[in-house]
Enzyme design. Structure first.
Site, PDB file in Angstrom:
ATOM      1  N   HIS A  54      -5.124  -3.761   1.282  1.00  0.00           N
ATOM      2  CA  HIS A  54      -5.627  -2.607   0.519  1.00  0.00           C
ATOM      3  C   HIS A  54      -5.322  -1.302   1.272  1.00  0.00           C
ATOM      4  CE1 HIS A  54      -8.945  -0.616  -1.954  1.00  0.00           C
ATOM      5  NE2 HIS A  54      -8.795   0.239  -0.951  1.00  0.00           N
ATOM      6  N   GLU A  55      -5.576  -1.304   2.595  1.00  0.00           N
ATOM      7  CA  GLU A  55      -5.349  -0.078   3.391  1.00  0.00           C
ATOM      8  C   GLU A  55      -3.857   0.214   3.543  1.00  0.00           C
ATOM      9  OE1 GLU A  55      -7.875   1.602   3.690  1.00  0.00           O
ATOM     10  OE2 GLU A  55      -9.414   0.080   3.464  1.00  0.00           O
ATOM     11  N   CYS A 101     -13.088   0.916  -3.528  1.00  0.00           N
ATOM     12  CA  CYS A 101     -12.281   1.900  -2.800  1.00  0.00           C
ATOM     13  C   CYS A 101     -13.065   3.206  -2.700  1.00  0.00           C
ATOM     14  CB  CYS A 101     -10.966   2.138  -3.540  1.00  0.00           C
ATOM     15  SG  CYS A 101      -9.890   3.322  -2.704  1.00  0.00           S
ATOM     16  N   LEU A 102     -13.113   3.763  -1.495  1.00  0.00           N
ATOM     17  CA  LEU A 102     -13.866   5.009  -1.313  1.00  0.00           C
ATOM     18  C   LEU A 102     -13.201   6.168  -2.056  1.00  0.00           C
ATOM     19  CD1 LEU A 102     -14.770   4.621   2.470  1.00  0.00           C
ATOM     20  CD2 LEU A 102     -16.151   4.026   0.465  1.00  0.00           C
ATOM     21  N   GLY A 105     -13.372   0.032   5.447  1.00  0.00           N
ATOM     22  CA  GLY A 105     -12.024   0.407   5.861  1.00  0.00           C
ATOM     23  C   GLY A 105     -11.732   1.829   5.423  1.00  0.00           C
ATOM     24  N   HIS A 116      -2.705   2.126   0.676  1.00  0.00           N
ATOM     25  CA  HIS A 116      -2.998   3.570   0.785  1.00  0.00           C
ATOM     26  C   HIS A 116      -1.877   4.282   1.546  1.00  0.00           C
ATOM     27  CE1 HIS A 116      -6.879   4.102  -1.029  1.00  0.00           C
ATOM     28  NE2 HIS A 116      -7.456   3.158  -0.299  1.00  0.00           N
ATOM     29  N   GLN A 168      -6.434   8.762   2.945  1.00  0.00           N
ATOM     30  CA  GLN A 168      -7.616   9.070   2.123  1.00  0.00           C
ATOM     31  C   GLN A 168      -8.334  10.335   2.590  1.00  0.00           C
ATOM     32  OE1 GLN A 168      -8.976   4.730   2.559  1.00  0.00           O
ATOM     33  NE2 GLN A 168      -9.888   5.322   0.616  1.00  0.00           N
TER      34      GLN A 168
END
Ligand code: K1U
Ligand code: ZN
Length: 176
Positions: free
Chosen positions: A134-135, A92-93, A46, A138, A51
């Protein structure tokens, strides 16, 4: 297509609240394509526009093993369908190399717009429910490490900063 730099914790830009997308234009479609390329390369499942320093309500996701089921969520709204929460080990990236359990509602309703500008709705559980929540965080300037203890968050910050310095050094060495 282009690979986009991913912001890393504790970059304050990750705390920006994303604005709604006003119209699904070719520019938005190009950004989504670049985000898919960036997410697949990372690799991740994702990616939120926040991000990659674009503070608009756009999320890309692909939960398939073969990377052939891309999903796009524009102006998403997520509503829990249950009070029951389920812990899941998240990554998480923007917080590389840190994994920890976060408890979130196990079933949610997602309402969003697709790349053709059409509204759609679906119910999600398991990894899709985890990942969309999660997204969404962000887009709201929140990171999964915010759910951890202050000590764990501080350790994560130190580890990510060390990792980012190392990556920077390697990038300089490659350029020489
Ligand atoms: O938002 C992100 O930073 C992407 C993140 C999504 C996510 C993963 C797990 C739980 C919640 C949200 C990632 O993709 S982390 C990398 C990852 O999970 C993964 C990478 C390669 C293969 C399979 C998974
Ligand atoms: Zn993330």
């Amino acid at each position: 297509m282009a690979l986009l730099p991913i912001l890393s914790f504790p970059d304050p830009r990750l705390r920006t609240i994303a604005k709604p997308v006003e119209a699904v234009t070719d520019e938005i479609r190009q950004l989504a394509a670049d985000m898919f390329e960036t997410m697949y390369k990372a690799p991740g499942i994702g990616l939120a526009a926040s991000q990659v320093d674009h503070h608009i309500q756009l999320i890309v996701m692909d939960l398939s093993e073969d990377k052939n089921q891309p999903m796009v969520f524009i102006n998403p709204k997520v509503t829990p369908l249950t009070l029951e929460t389920q812990p899941y080990e998240e990554g998480c990236l923007s917080v590389p190399q840190i994994y920890d359990k976060v408890a979130r509602p196990s079933r949610v309703k997602i309402e969003a717009i697709n790349l053709e500008g059409q509204a759609f709705e679906l119910e999600a559980d398991e990894l899709l429910a985890v990942c969309i929540q999660h997204e969404m965080d962000h887009l709201n300037g929140k990171l999964f490490v915010d759910y951890l203890s202050p000590l764990k968050r501080q350790r994560a910050r130190e580890k990510v900063e060390k990792f980012s310095r190392q990556r920077e050094k390697e990038a300089v060495a490659v350029k020489r």
